[in-house]
Design an enzyme around this catalytic site. Structure first.
Site, PDB file in Angstrom:
ATOM      1  N   HIS A 191      61.765 156.641 -28.425  1.00 15.88           N
ATOM      2  CA  HIS A 191      62.865 156.207 -27.652  1.00 15.88           C
ATOM      3  C   HIS A 191      63.127 155.059 -27.449  1.00 15.88           C
ATOM      4  CE1 HIS A 191      59.055 158.843 -25.801  1.00 15.88           C
ATOM      5  NE2 HIS A 191      58.605 158.633 -26.319  1.00 15.88           N
ATOM      6  N   SER A 315      92.448 151.784 -31.833  1.00 13.74           N
ATOM      7  CA  SER A 315      93.272 151.349 -31.218  1.00 13.74           C
ATOM      8  C   SER A 315      94.092 150.797 -30.272  1.00 13.74           C
ATOM      9  CB  SER A 315      91.589 150.402 -30.431  1.00 13.74           C
ATOM     10  OG  SER A 315      92.489 148.957 -29.653  1.00 13.74           O
TER      11      SER A 315
END
Length: 482
Positions: A191, A315
């Site tokens: 989780h 990028s």
């Protein structure tokens, strides 16, 4: 609504030569998926049709099925098979020219092969008997007898010769990584929260094990074929040659092609085997998608660092970026592949009454379905090769989460309680109060363990335990991949 200003004239890209690909598989990604062209392209389909027609003529003459048909000599059989072996650009163009007249692709194949048979005396030898067997081309067949066998041959070739070897190589590479990192302890996240530690190798082994299980299913999948006429009744066969054992002729021919004979069909082979295969390949895709998202997450956490490629840009504005593009590209292509495979599997199992044409267009998308999967496999393999494990980061993360030993301590307390040790009441609740929502240090955990009143050997064992050593049998479990 109309535009106020008409756009300035542009060069029509559809007219540019060489032709520009509409889709990325035949454009940007062509080098990666090119091996599939030999199996799942339109040209490959026509070559497979020629192969089926050639083998049918040879089968009929070799088994004396049609009275009066001559048996072909070895060089005559080879002449026919060479039509398949030499099928290339000129033959593709010739078939296209014939189809412009027939407006029927399988009929064009029939006429194409009959041309070769008629030319045999000049091309092979003057006394060849091949011109006498011209009418055995497409004898008693419906187009779907040719098509279903052709697609089975094509898909089998694509899977066995291209897709499956790539998938096995990928899975083997994951297994090697698992073995290499079997002993590298790592904080688990359930989780998204700190949980019982594992090893990096064991988690990779889980994924390799899942992928191999799907590959075993795919390796055992059948490729079915039928040859029984326009509605699956052998009507034309019996009308032409009533004394032949047509079921035996059909079965031996399908098995000669290396396929599994389907004795009960309508005009079409039912395609159930395709649905089964595509479901298995889609399931492999989905497990691989899980691997891609997990590795992406490990990169985000810093478990893996990416080895920069010289000259590459991550990028357009942030020069520090090394993006996990291989795994992101794989995710997207796996999703596209699964969407196509799911559609193929759902659509192909249904045909109205004895025949409709929905399968014709649908099956022409088998190539893109496997192409996007193959592209994803290639991306994951390239991505995995550019990873390095940050062992120091993993050690720091484990040392910052001593509360994960709460499970071990409360389990030891339960065992001690069963053995009759006093003071072991409510072990889960006591560890929950100590650890839930809190960060503990090594001293915090060791002090708590020392205060419990456990037997000395148990206390010593727990005090020597650390998050890095609390990995159970994780390392040994990797051996299940061998």
């Amino acid at each position: 609504m109309p535009l106020d200003d008409a756009p300035a004239p542009r060069v029509p890209l559809a007219d540019v030569t060489p032709a520009i690909a509409l889709g990325p598989l035949d454009g940007r990604y062509r080098p990666t998926v090119a091996p599939l062209v030999d199996h799942l392209s339109e040209a490959a389909l026509n070559r497979a049709r020629v192969e089926v027609e050639v083998e049918w003529v040879i089968h009929l003459t070799s088994h004396a099925v049609v009275p009066g048909a001559p048996e072909l000599a070895p060089d005559e059989q080879q002449y026919l098979r060479d039509v398949v072996a030499t099928f290339g650009a000129d033959e593709i163009a010739e078939l296209a020219e014939i189809e412009r007249t027939t407006v029927h692709d399988v009929k064009a194949v029939e006429y194409f092969l009959k041309r070769r048979i008629a030319a045999a005396p000049d091309a092979l030898r003057a006394d060849t008997v091949l011109p006498r067997v011209g009418e055995l081309v497409h004898f008693a067949l419906t187009s779907e007898d040719v098509n279903n066998l052709s697609y089975a041959l094509m898909v089998r070739g694509a899977v066995h010769e291209v897709w499956f070897p790539a998938a096995v190589a990928l899975t083997d590479e994951v297994a090697v990584l698992a073995a290499e990192h079997a002993d590298v302890p790592m904080l688990a996240l359930t989780h998204g929260q700190p949980a019982t530690p594992t090893t990096l190798g064991k988690e990779l082994a889980v994924l390799a094990h899942r992928l191999r299980r799907q590959l075993r299913r795919i390796a055992s999948d059948e490729y079915l074929g039928k040859l029984n006429g326009a509605t699956g009744t052998y009507g034309a066969h019996l009308a032409a040659v009533p004394d032949a054992d047509w079921q035996m002729v059909s079965r031996t021919f399908v098995e000669h092609l290396g396929l599994t004979w389907n004795p009960l069909t309508t005009q079409i082979e039912s395609h159930d085997w395709q649905a089964e295969l595509y479901a298995d390949v889609a399931r492999f895709n989905r497990v691989l998608h899980n691997l891609a998202t997990d590795v992406w997450t490990y990169i985000s956490r810093g478990v893996f660092t990416q080895i920069p490629v010289a000259g590459a840009t991550g990028s357009s504005t942030m020069p520090h970026k090394v993006n996990p593009i291989r795994f992101e590209n794989a995710e997207a292509n796996l999703e596209i592949s699964c969407a196509l495979l799911d559609t193929l599997a759902a659509t192909l199992v249904t045909s109205r009454l004895q025949r409709d044409l929905t399968d014709s267009t649908t099956q022409r998308n088998i190539g893109p379905a496997f192409g996007h999967s193959l592209l994803a496999i290639d991306n994951v393999r390239r991505g995995l090769r550019a990873l390095s494990v940050d062992v120091a980061m993993l050690a720091r993360e484990l040392d910052a989460n001593w509360e994960v030993l709460g499970e071990a301590v409360q389990s030891a307390m339960r065992a001690a309680s069963v053995a009759g040790v006093a003071g072991m009441d409510n072990p889960y609740e006591r560890l929950k109060e100590l650890t839930r929502g809190r960060r503990l240090t090594a001293d915090d955990m060791r002090s708590f363990v020392g205060s419990l009143g456990l037997p000395a050997d148990v206390t010593e064992r727990l005090r020597n335990l650390s998050p890095a050593s609390y990995t159970g049998m994780a390392s040994a479990l990797v051996a299940h991949l061998e």
